[in-house]
Enzyme design. Structure first.
Site, short mmCIF file in Angstrom:
data_model
loop_
_atom_site.label_atom_id
_atom_site.label_comp_id
_atom_site.label_asym_id
_atom_site.label_seq_id
_atom_site.Cartn_x
_atom_site.Cartn_y
_atom_site.Cartn_z
N ASN A 220 0.85 -1.20 0.00
CA ASN A 220 0.00 0.00 0.00
C ASN A 220 0.88 1.24 0.00
O ASN A 220 2.11 1.13 -0.04
CB ASN A 220 -0.94 -0.03 1.21
CG ASN A 220 -0.16 -0.14 2.50
OD1 ASN A 220 0.57 0.76 2.88
ND2 ASN A 220 -0.27 -1.29 3.17
N ASP A 289 -3.87 -6.58 4.97
CA ASP A 289 -4.85 -7.45 5.62
C ASP A 289 -4.83 -8.86 5.03
O ASP A 289 -5.25 -9.82 5.68
CB ASP A 289 -6.26 -6.86 5.49
CG ASP A 289 -6.45 -5.68 6.43
OD1 ASP A 289 -5.79 -5.66 7.49
OD2 ASP A 289 -7.22 -4.77 6.09
N LYS A 299 8.73 -16.66 -11.33
CA LYS A 299 7.94 -15.53 -11.80
C LYS A 299 6.71 -16.02 -12.59
O LYS A 299 6.86 -16.90 -13.45
CB LYS A 299 8.82 -14.65 -12.68
CG LYS A 299 8.15 -13.38 -13.12
CD LYS A 299 9.06 -12.54 -13.98
CE LYS A 299 8.22 -11.50 -14.68
NZ LYS A 299 8.70 -11.13 -15.97
N PHE A 334 -4.44 2.59 14.99
CA PHE A 334 -4.87 3.58 14.00
C PHE A 334 -6.05 3.00 13.22
O PHE A 334 -6.16 1.78 13.10
CB PHE A 334 -3.72 3.90 13.02
CG PHE A 334 -2.84 5.02 13.52
CD1 PHE A 334 -1.96 4.81 14.57
CD2 PHE A 334 -2.91 6.28 12.95
CE1 PHE A 334 -1.16 5.83 15.05
CE2 PHE A 334 -2.11 7.32 13.41
CZ PHE A 334 -1.24 7.10 14.47
N LYS A 348 -13.55 -0.49 15.89
CA LYS A 348 -12.22 -1.10 15.99
C LYS A 348 -11.69 -1.07 17.43
O LYS A 348 -11.08 -2.01 17.91
CB LYS A 348 -11.23 -0.32 15.10
CG LYS A 348 -10.85 -1.10 13.86
CD LYS A 348 -10.15 -0.26 12.84
CE LYS A 348 -10.77 -0.54 11.49
NZ LYS A 348 -10.21 0.21 10.40
N1 CTP Z 1 -3.21 -3.84 12.05
C1 CTP Z 1 -2.32 -4.83 12.47
N2 CTP Z 1 -2.24 -5.99 11.79
C2 CTP Z 1 -3.00 -6.23 10.72
C3 CTP Z 1 -3.91 -5.23 10.28
C4 CTP Z 1 -3.99 -4.03 10.96
O1 CTP Z 1 -1.61 -4.61 13.46
N3 CTP Z 1 -2.89 -7.37 10.08
C5 CTP Z 1 -3.31 -2.59 12.82
C6 CTP Z 1 -2.85 -1.34 12.10
O2 CTP Z 1 -1.48 -1.07 12.36
C7 CTP Z 1 -3.75 -0.28 12.70
C8 CTP Z 1 -5.03 -1.02 13.00
O3 CTP Z 1 -4.68 -2.39 13.05
O4 CTP Z 1 -3.27 0.20 13.93
C9 CTP Z 1 -6.15 -0.82 12.06
O5 CTP Z 1 -5.87 -1.26 10.81
P1 CTP Z 1 -7.00 -1.19 9.67
O6 CTP Z 1 -6.46 -1.84 8.45
O7 CTP Z 1 -7.54 0.20 9.56
O8 CTP Z 1 -8.15 -2.03 10.33
P2 CTP Z 1 -8.54 -3.50 10.18
O9 CTP Z 1 -8.70 -4.07 11.53
O10 CTP Z 1 -7.59 -4.22 9.28
O11 CTP Z 1 -9.98 -3.39 9.54
P3 CTP Z 1 -10.43 -2.87 8.08
O12 CTP Z 1 -9.28 -3.03 7.15
O13 CTP Z 1 -11.56 -3.75 7.77
O14 CTP Z 1 -10.85 -1.44 8.24
#
Ligand code: CTP
Length: 425
Positions: A220, A289, A299, A334, A348
């Site tokens: 990302n 995620d 590859k 966050f 969250k």
């Molecule tokens: N986070 C984490 N590990 C993951 C995904 C997220 O530690 N695998 C942490 C991020 O560093 C951030 C928080 O979770 O502090 C929120 O991440 P975000 O992607 O906004 O939330 P998700 O719980 O993944 O939910 P969604 O993507 O559905 O909004």
């Protein structure tokens, strides 16, 4: 209210005006300071005189306005020394990108910049400039230097600019500038306290990369800036800081221990190794995620038709840290959102059982990934009202987050002590 110095005299304020269209607003600042009992002397850069006449300030302040200390009408032959050393505060409003750059590098080629260098009084700088100039990395760099030198920056507002564009760069509300000035005159310059001394802060930052094959990955746009700003801010306030950083493009802060991790799995492993020695965990990383179920050794070759990649969830590091936390550990997450920011962030906070969530709408201008600024809302449990902050540098946002964490710590310690005394009673 009357501002007086320790000798019971009115506070002496130097008001510097530089060449920006907002120079007319400085009149309001001058009047407000006077209403609050300050004696104000004005100095202007030559360019400021293109926007407003020295006579305006002379008439209102009742004092000679210095533009050029070499000018024959200047009553004081070494004005920049006398002037600078007899003020309790120097305010520069509006401050152009040019004057900020000169302050940052110690250039003293006119009366105002010489005064800045020759003064030991606290300094308040209220920038105002075109949005592109404000967002330029050179301006951000210069402002950071000023902050490091102890200058208080009153961030500009977002709005319609004189040039017709919309964005950050408008001079902050004069009332706000005066309030900040009076606070410093009353309480002295607030240098950053070592209020996080004794805390060991573990911060994740940047993006993870989930490999598809030897040349491709899922990732990302995170630059790591917000996590780095938190690390820098916490370090400057006396904390011991460890960063676990994924892929980043921002400059790594000095004097901070940095551990690198590429994938979510590696980041999780680094965090779990460090967590038992930490007192605060802040998950600022943009962790992917999902990851491909298998990483292909060769590859992937192009073929006709659709290509399907099957993904599986990555470990949620933040949720795991919270679930397995030791006593006293504060866990802050966050929430990067695009709609219903506060509702999703609250959800969250509950789901991951966090002490605090920092939410932002990553689609709004001046916030989110890969920009110097952020617009955050800080959400704490117990239905406390969310703290919504205006656009500000990520470093300022970091300090505001740390202030909230400090309050959380004080509340937790208070509750702990109360619990202990009830148990003893
Ligand atoms: N986070 C984490 N590990 C993951 C995904 C997220 O530690 N695998 C942490 C991020 O560093 C951030 C928080 O979770 O502090 C929120 O991440 P975000 O992607 O906004 O939330 P998700 O719980 O993944 O939910 P969604 O993507 O559905 O909004």
């Amino acid at each position: 209210m009357t501002s007086e110095n320790t000798a019971g005299q009115s506070k002496q304020v130097a008001l510097g005006v530089t060449g920006g269209i907002a120079a007319y607003k400085t009149v309001e600042i001058l009047r407000e300071l006077q209403k609050n009992g300050c004696r104000v002397r004005v100095c202007m850069t030559p360019r400021a005189c293109e926007f407003i006449q020295p006579l305006t300030f002379r008439a209102i302040s009742g004092e000679h306005v210095v533009v050029d200390d070499y000018s024959p009408d200047n009553p004081d032959p070494i004005a920049h020394i006398t002037f600078s050393q007899t003020v309790d505060l120097l305010i520069v409003a509006p401050a152009t990108a040019n004057t900020i750059a000169k302050f940052a590098s110690g250039i003293a080629d006119d009366f105002l910049t010489s005064t800045y260098l020759a003064s030991t009084a606290p300094v308040v700088v209220a920038p105002a400039m075109n949005t592109t100039m404000w967002l330029h990395p050179a301006t951000a760099r210069n402002l950071k230097r000023l902050r490091d030198d102890g200058v208080t920056i009153i961030e500009p507002e977002e709005g319609i600019m004189a040039c017709g564009t919309t964005g950050p760069g408008r001079l902050a509300d004069p009332q706000l500038i005066v309030r900040a000035a009076l606070e410093i005159l009353e309480n002295g310059k607030q240098t950053r306290p070592s209020d996080l001394f004794g805390e060991r802060v573990l911060i994740t930052a940047g993006a993870t990369r989930e490999e598809i094959d030897p040349v491709r990955f899922l990732s990302n746009r995170s630059s790591g800036r917000m996590g780095f700003a938190l690390a820098e801010a916490a370090q400057s306030r006396g904390a011991e800081v460890t960063l676990v950083a994924g892929a980043t493009t921002a400059e790594v802060p000095a004097n901070v221990r940095v551990l690198r991790a590429t994938t979510a799995e590696e980041m999780r492993a680094r965090v779990l190794e460090e967590i038992s020695n930490s007192t605060i965990f802040i998950g600022a990383a943009a962790v992917a995620d999902y990851r491909p179920i298998t990483r292909l050794a060769e590859k992937i070759k192009k073929s006709d038709g659709h290509f399907t990649l099957t993904l599986e969830p990555t470990p949620d590091i933040l949720a795991e840290v919270s679930r397995t936390r030791h006593e006293g550990l504060l866990v802050i997450g966050f929430a990067a959102e695009t709609i219903d920011v506060v509702r999703h962030a609250r959800e969250k906070l509950k789901r991951k059982n966090l002490d605090c969530v920092v939410a932002n709408d990553v689609t709004s201008d001046g916030a989110g990934f890969d920009v110097e600024t952020n617009i955050i809302t800080i959400i704490k449990p117990d239905d406390a009202a969310p703290v919504t902050l205006p656009v500000m540098s990520k470093l300022d946002a970091a300090h505001r987050i740390l202030n909230e964490i400090k309050d959380l710590r004080a509340t937790r310690d208070g509750a702990l002590k109360e619990g202990q005394s009830i148990a003893r009673a």
